[in-house]
Design a protein around this motif. Structure first.
Motif, PDB file in Angstrom:
ATOM      1  N   GLU A 489       0.844  -1.203   0.000  1.00 31.47           N
ATOM      2  CA  GLU A 489       0.000   0.000   0.000  1.00 31.47           C
ATOM      3  C   GLU A 489       0.875   1.247   0.000  1.00 31.47           C
ATOM      4  O   GLU A 489       1.296   1.741   1.037  1.00 31.47           O
ATOM      5  N   THR A 490       1.201   1.742  -1.187  1.00 33.67           N
ATOM      6  CA  THR A 490       2.135   2.875  -1.326  1.00 33.67           C
ATOM      7  C   THR A 490       1.512   4.062  -2.013  1.00 33.67           C
ATOM      8  O   THR A 490       2.217   4.956  -2.449  1.00 33.67           O
ATOM      9  N   ALA A 491       0.189   4.133  -2.138  1.00 34.97           N
ATOM     10  CA  ALA A 491      -0.454   5.284  -2.776  1.00 34.97           C
ATOM     11  C   ALA A 491      -1.880   5.393  -2.273  1.00 34.97           C
ATOM     12  O   ALA A 491      -2.553   4.392  -2.066  1.00 34.97           O
ATOM     13  N   ARG A 492      -2.348   6.619  -2.072  1.00 32.26           N
ATOM     14  CA  ARG A 492      -3.695   6.866  -1.612  1.00 32.26           C
ATOM     15  C   ARG A 492      -4.197   8.205  -2.166  1.00 32.26           C
ATOM     16  O   ARG A 492      -3.427   9.064  -2.579  1.00 32.26           O
ATOM     17  N   THR A 493      -5.541   8.361  -2.132  1.00 33.42           N
ATOM     18  CA  THR A 493      -6.201   9.598  -2.547  1.00 33.42           C
ATOM     19  C   THR A 493      -6.864  10.228  -1.333  1.00 33.42           C
ATOM     20  O   THR A 493      -7.479   9.518  -0.516  1.00 33.42           O
ATOM     21  N   PHE A 494      -6.757  11.613  -1.255  1.00 34.65           N
ATOM     22  CA  PHE A 494      -7.323  12.326  -0.109  1.00 34.65           C
ATOM     23  C   PHE A 494      -8.132  13.526  -0.584  1.00 34.65           C
ATOM     24  O   PHE A 494      -7.786  14.156  -1.595  1.00 34.65           O
ATOM     25  N   PHE A 495      -9.178  13.863   0.176  1.00 33.87           N
ATOM     26  CA  PHE A 495      -9.974  15.057  -0.068  1.00 33.87           C
ATOM     27  C   PHE A 495     -10.128  15.797   1.262  1.00 33.87           C
ATOM     28  O   PHE A 495     -10.360  15.176   2.306  1.00 33.87           O
ATOM     29  N   THR A 496     -10.006  17.108   1.227  1.00 38.10           N
ATOM     30  CA  THR A 496     -10.115  17.899   2.460  1.00 38.10           C
ATOM     31  C   THR A 496     -11.497  18.519   2.572  1.00 38.10           C
ATOM     32  O   THR A 496     -12.254  18.584   1.593  1.00 38.10           O
ATOM     33  N   GLN A 497     -11.804  19.009   3.752  1.00 35.42           N
ATOM     34  CA  GLN A 497     -13.011  19.787   3.965  1.00 35.42           C
ATOM     35  C   GLN A 497     -12.834  21.170   3.306  1.00 35.42           C
ATOM     36  O   GLN A 497     -11.720  21.660   3.147  1.00 35.42           O
ATOM     37  N   PRO A 498     -13.932  21.830   2.927  1.00 38.67           N
ATOM     38  CA  PRO A 498     -13.831  23.165   2.303  1.00 38.67           C
ATOM     39  C   PRO A 498     -13.270  24.198   3.304  1.00 38.67           C
ATOM     40  O   PRO A 498     -13.451  24.085   4.516  1.00 38.67           O
ATOM     41  N   PHE A 499     -12.611  25.215   2.749  1.00 36.52           N
ATOM     42  CA  PHE A 499     -12.093  26.338   3.544  1.00 36.52           C
ATOM     43  C   PHE A 499     -12.174  27.616   2.702  1.00 36.52           C
ATOM     44  O   PHE A 499     -12.307  27.564   1.465  1.00 36.52           O
ATOM     45  N   GLN A 500     -12.105  28.761   3.383  1.00 41.32           N
ATOM     46  CA  GLN A 500     -12.298  30.042   2.716  1.00 41.32           C
ATOM     47  C   GLN A 500     -10.949  30.759   2.492  1.00 41.32           C
ATOM     48  O   GLN A 500     -10.062  30.740   3.351  1.00 41.32           O
ATOM     49  N   GLU A 525      -4.496  19.243  -6.386  1.00 45.83           N
ATOM     50  CA  GLU A 525      -5.034  20.486  -6.923  1.00 45.83           C
ATOM     51  C   GLU A 525      -5.735  21.260  -5.830  1.00 45.83           C
ATOM     52  O   GLU A 525      -6.395  20.673  -4.950  1.00 45.83           O
ATOM     53  N   LEU A 526      -5.578  22.594  -5.898  1.00 46.68           N
ATOM     54  CA  LEU A 526      -6.382  23.505  -5.094  1.00 46.68           C
ATOM     55  C   LEU A 526      -7.600  23.840  -5.944  1.00 46.68           C
ATOM     56  O   LEU A 526      -7.462  24.451  -7.010  1.00 46.68           O
ATOM     57  N   VAL A 527      -8.793  23.459  -5.467  1.00 45.23           N
ATOM     58  CA  VAL A 527     -10.002  23.513  -6.300  1.00 45.23           C
ATOM     59  C   VAL A 527     -10.942  24.599  -5.769  1.00 45.23           C
ATOM     60  O   VAL A 527     -11.281  24.621  -4.575  1.00 45.23           O
ATOM     61  N   ASN A 528     -11.374  25.495  -6.685  1.00 40.83           N
ATOM     62  CA  ASN A 528     -12.407  26.474  -6.354  1.00 40.83           C
ATOM     63  C   ASN A 528     -13.756  25.774  -6.466  1.00 40.83           C
ATOM     64  O   ASN A 528     -14.153  25.327  -7.550  1.00 40.83           O
ATOM     65  N   GLU A 529     -14.473  25.677  -5.359  1.00 36.67           N
ATOM     66  CA  GLU A 529     -15.722  24.908  -5.317  1.00 36.67           C
ATOM     67  C   GLU A 529     -16.789  25.494  -6.225  1.00 36.67           C
ATOM     68  O   GLU A 529     -17.635  24.770  -6.754  1.00 36.67           O
ATOM     69  N   PRO A 567      -5.188  33.462  -5.205  1.00 33.54           N
ATOM     70  CA  PRO A 567      -6.329  33.027  -6.030  1.00 33.54           C
ATOM     71  C   PRO A 567      -7.548  33.897  -5.709  1.00 33.54           C
ATOM     72  O   PRO A 567      -7.585  34.567  -4.664  1.00 33.54           O
ATOM     73  N   PRO A 568      -8.583  33.889  -6.574  1.00 31.79           N
ATOM     74  CA  PRO A 568      -9.784  34.680  -6.284  1.00 31.79           C
ATOM     75  C   PRO A 568     -10.435  34.252  -4.975  1.00 31.79           C
ATOM     76  O   PRO A 568     -10.320  33.097  -4.536  1.00 31.79           O
ATOM     77  N   ALA A 569     -11.106  35.174  -4.332  1.00 34.23           N
ATOM     78  CA  ALA A 569     -11.807  34.857  -3.081  1.00 34.23           C
ATOM     79  C   ALA A 569     -12.872  33.783  -3.327  1.00 34.23           C
ATOM     80  O   ALA A 569     -13.512  33.745  -4.386  1.00 34.23           O
ATOM     81  N   GLY A 570     -13.064  32.912  -2.335  1.00 29.28           N
ATOM     82  CA  GLY A 570     -14.086  31.883  -2.477  1.00 29.28           C
ATOM     83  C   GLY A 570     -13.820  30.713  -1.562  1.00 29.28           C
ATOM     84  O   GLY A 570     -12.930  30.729  -0.701  1.00 29.28           O
ATOM     85  N   THR A 571     -14.641  29.642  -1.806  1.00 25.99           N
ATOM     86  CA  THR A 571     -14.519  28.408  -1.027  1.00 25.99           C
ATOM     87  C   THR A 571     -13.663  27.429  -1.820  1.00 25.99           C
ATOM     88  O   THR A 571     -13.910  27.195  -3.013  1.00 25.99           O
ATOM     89  N   TYR A 572     -12.669  26.840  -1.146  1.00 25.98           N
ATOM     90  CA  TYR A 572     -11.722  25.951  -1.816  1.00 25.98           C
ATOM     91  C   TYR A 572     -11.603  24.653  -1.016  1.00 25.98           C
ATOM     92  O   TYR A 572     -11.921  24.595   0.181  1.00 25.98           O
ATOM     93  N   SER A 573     -11.104  23.641  -1.703  1.00 25.83           N
ATOM     94  CA  SER A 573     -10.722  22.388  -1.063  1.00 25.83           C
ATOM     95  C   SER A 573      -9.504  21.831  -1.782  1.00 25.83           C
ATOM     96  O   SER A 573      -9.165  22.287  -2.883  1.00 25.83           O
TER      97      SER A 573
END
Length: 640
Positions: A489-500, A525-529, A567-573
């Motif tokens: 087990e040498t690789a995994r995927t993660f997702f964070t909670q949204p933040f402003q 990636e830093l994703v704009n929700e 980056p532009p203001a907004g909600t990101y994850s």
């Protein structure tokens, strides 16, 4: 009280109009008549006066520092080198006698003063005499009475000689020690102008001979004379013969004919303007010093009736404009033949460049002293580019030290000043040539200070706040799509909670892991929700250590981070992928911070500034090394 007596020589009446005068020169037979307690005596016949072109005369009235005076007489004194100067005697209305010495268009007013003068045999050039106002000895010589007129306050015997020393100081201070008596007489005062003597009207009536001419007594060729009132010796430009001024007449000097010929690049008689003052080229000489070989340079004597004498010195295409300065104004700690490494003048420090014995190898034109081929002086040249200061000490006749200040001139400036063409180009770097390249230390310091100021302001103003923090545990995350079943087990995927994010500041994504002799990698990636816009990032982590031949080593780091422009203001994850080297990989701590000062920008700016500074310093170093390469005091020399 006025006293009249009969001249012991011719019987004509002579008048002692000043009660304290001692000698009167008979206007009929030119006998020097002295009075004593038994009457008068004839001290001998004085020669005819030499026309020096002086604007002063006996009977002239003036005022100096609030005290009126009247000139009663003068003596003409002959220098060991053959030149003549006037000493005018002034009776002041306060009962004092004053002396107005005149030489080369300058005037020196002195009065008898009580001071202990050192014995003549102990004097050295450059000595500071504390009892005479701490003035500096700049000339030690012997004077001979050549002629006289009017009333004189001392026993002036025709052709009598006496030892003397001249001293100079700051602010025009001047003194003479007269060794004709025991104890020696000291006369102290100041250099003065005609205006300061209350005689400014004489400037308009001064004899205005701009030029004259004569035919060479040897070859008959024409010679233009451009400073007839000052000339002591002329070298014929046609045949090279030496011609002396003798009692107002020019006579051929036997044995002084030159066979060598050097052509001046600025012809004699040329007029040029420097600093707004017009000068005529009156004389030209070549001089040399010997080290491993002979080194030659040339000097042009410039003359202006009001400003006096200046020099234009030329060596290897480099030029300098030179004028004399009083020895008393120079701080020079030279001892004997050992030149000081530094001298000071007019608030500037000069560094010793070269000292040697300079010899005259060729002369042509007019000179204010009896110069000749073979004349030698001990020289020391000091530099503070574009300025220079030189010391010359005579090696024969009267002992004299002269200082001169030089300012560098380019060939273009000289050509423009004297309206000449085709001057030789400058070769190499001249001793006084100013450095025109980049001077980096001052701007480097300024910009370095600005970088520090930017860092301080950035740290104070930027908020540097954490907007999200999360620990990634690999057991809690799904495997990457496509990972082989049963593989480590040498690789995994993660997702964070949204933040402003406020959109006003940069964003830093930080990651850390307890990797030990292994690596881990996180990217994503830093994703704009709202808009779906993404910013890709990668953070590699690795840390290795060990022992090699008894020496411990380590490399890499447990931490890493990336900066993302605001980056532009907004909600990101964050959508992330993590990989690691070994099974059961470490947990990874991820932080998202906003408004963090980026020191790397300053580091890059500092590195760029430093590189430019090094290049600039190298350029300046190369220039200075070239300047000093022929100096015996080369600070850049690596020789033993």
């Amino acid at each position: 009280m006025s006293t009249t007596a009969a001249c012991p020589s011719c019987g004509a009446p002579v008048e002692f109009a000043i009660g304290s005068s001692i000698v009167v020169v008979c206007t009929y037979c030119r006998s020097a008549v002295a009075r004593n307690d038994r009457g008068v005596e004839n001290l001998g016949h004085v020669a005819a006066l030499i026309d020096t072109g002086s604007p002063l005369r006996t009977g002239l009235a003036g005022k100096f520092r609030g005290h009126g005076f009247r000139i009663t007489g003068r003596t003409q004194m002959r220098h060991q080198a053959g030149g003549v100067w006037d000493e005018w005697y002034a009776a002041f209305d306060d009962g004092r006698w004053g002396w107005v010495a005149e030489a080369q268009g300058r005037y020196y007013v002195t009065f008898a003063t009580k001071a202990d003068a050192p014995p003549h045999e102990t004097l050295n050039l450059g000595d500071a005499i504390s009892d005479v106002g701490n003035l500096v000895v700049n000339e030690i010589g012997t004077a001979q009475l050549a002629s006289a007129e009017g009333e004189i306050p001392w026993r002036a015997e025709p052709n009598a000689s006496y030892d003397y020393a001249d001293l100079t100081g700051t602010d025009g201070k001047f003194a003479t020690i007269d060794y004709s008596e025991e104890p020696p007489l000291v006369f102290a005062g100041h250099e003065a102008t005609l205006a300061q003597l209350g005689l400014e009207s004489l400037e308009a009536t001064r004899k205005r001979i701009t030029a004259t001419s004569l035919n060479c007594p040897n070859c008959g060729g024409p010679i233009d004379i451009r400073m007839p009132e000052q000339t002591e010796r002329i070298y014929c430009p046609n045949c090279g013969s030496g011609i002396d001024e003798q009692n107002g007449k020019f006579q051929l000097l036997r044995g002084e004919t030159q066979t060598k010929r050097v052509e001046p690049v600025i012809p004699l008689g040329t007029t040029g303007t420097i600093d707004g003052v017009p000068y005529v080229v009156a004389g030209f000489m070549e001089r040399s010093v010997h080290f491993d070989i002979d080194y030659f340079w040339t000097e042009y004597l410039l003359f202006n009736r009001e400003a006096g004498f200046r020099w234009l010195v030329h060596s290897d295409g480099h030029w300098s404009f030179v004028q004399n300065v009083p020895a008393g104004e120079v701080t020079d700690r030279s001892e004997g033949k050992q030149s000081a490494r530094w001298v000071e003048w007019n608030g500037r420090t000069y560094k010793l460049f070269q000292d040697a014995v300079a010899e005259v190898t060729y002369v042509v034109g007019e000179f204010y002293w009896r110069v000749k081929v073979g004349e030698r002086v001990a020289t020391a040249d000091y530099i503070a580019p574009p300025h220079g200061l030189s010391r010359e000490v005579t090696m024969s006749g009267a002992r004299e030290v002269n200082y001169s200040h030089a300012v560098y001139m380019t060939p273009r400036e000289v050509a423009k000043a004297f309206n000449v063409k085709n001057l030789p180009p400058a070769i190499g770097v001249g001793p006084l040539q100013p450095y025109k390249g980049p001077r980096v230390l001052k701007p480097y310091g300024i910009f370095l200070g600005l970088l520090v100021l930017i860092a301080i302001i950035g740290l104070a103003v930027l908020p540097d706040r954490t907007v999200h923090s999360q620990s990634l545990f690999f057991a809690d995350a799904p495997a990457l799509s496509g990972e082989a079943s049963g593989a480590p087990e040498t690789a995994r995927t993660f997702f964070t909670q949204p933040f402003q994010l406020d959109g006003k500041h940069n964003v830093v994504i930080e990651a850390s892991a307890d990797v030990d002799n292994s690596w881990a990698w996180i990217g994503g990636e830093l994703v704009n929700e709202a808009s779906g816009l993404t910013e890709r990032f990668e953070i590699p982590l690795e840390y290795y250590h060990g022992v090699d031949q008894g020496e411990s080593w380590q490399e890499g780091s447990h931490r890493g981070r990336v900066f993302i422009s605001a980056p532009p203001a907004g909600t990101y994850s964050l959508r992330m992928e993590a990989q690691w080297e070994k099974a059961n990989g470490p947990s990874i701590q991820v932080n998202v911070r906003e408004g963090v000062f980026h020191f790397m920008h300053l580091v890059i700016a500092f590195a760029a500034l430093t590189v430019l500074a090094i290049l600039g310093l190298y350029s300046q170093f190369s220039f200075e090394a070239a300047r000093w390469k022929d100096s015996a005091y080369n600070p850049y020399s690596t020789g033993s």
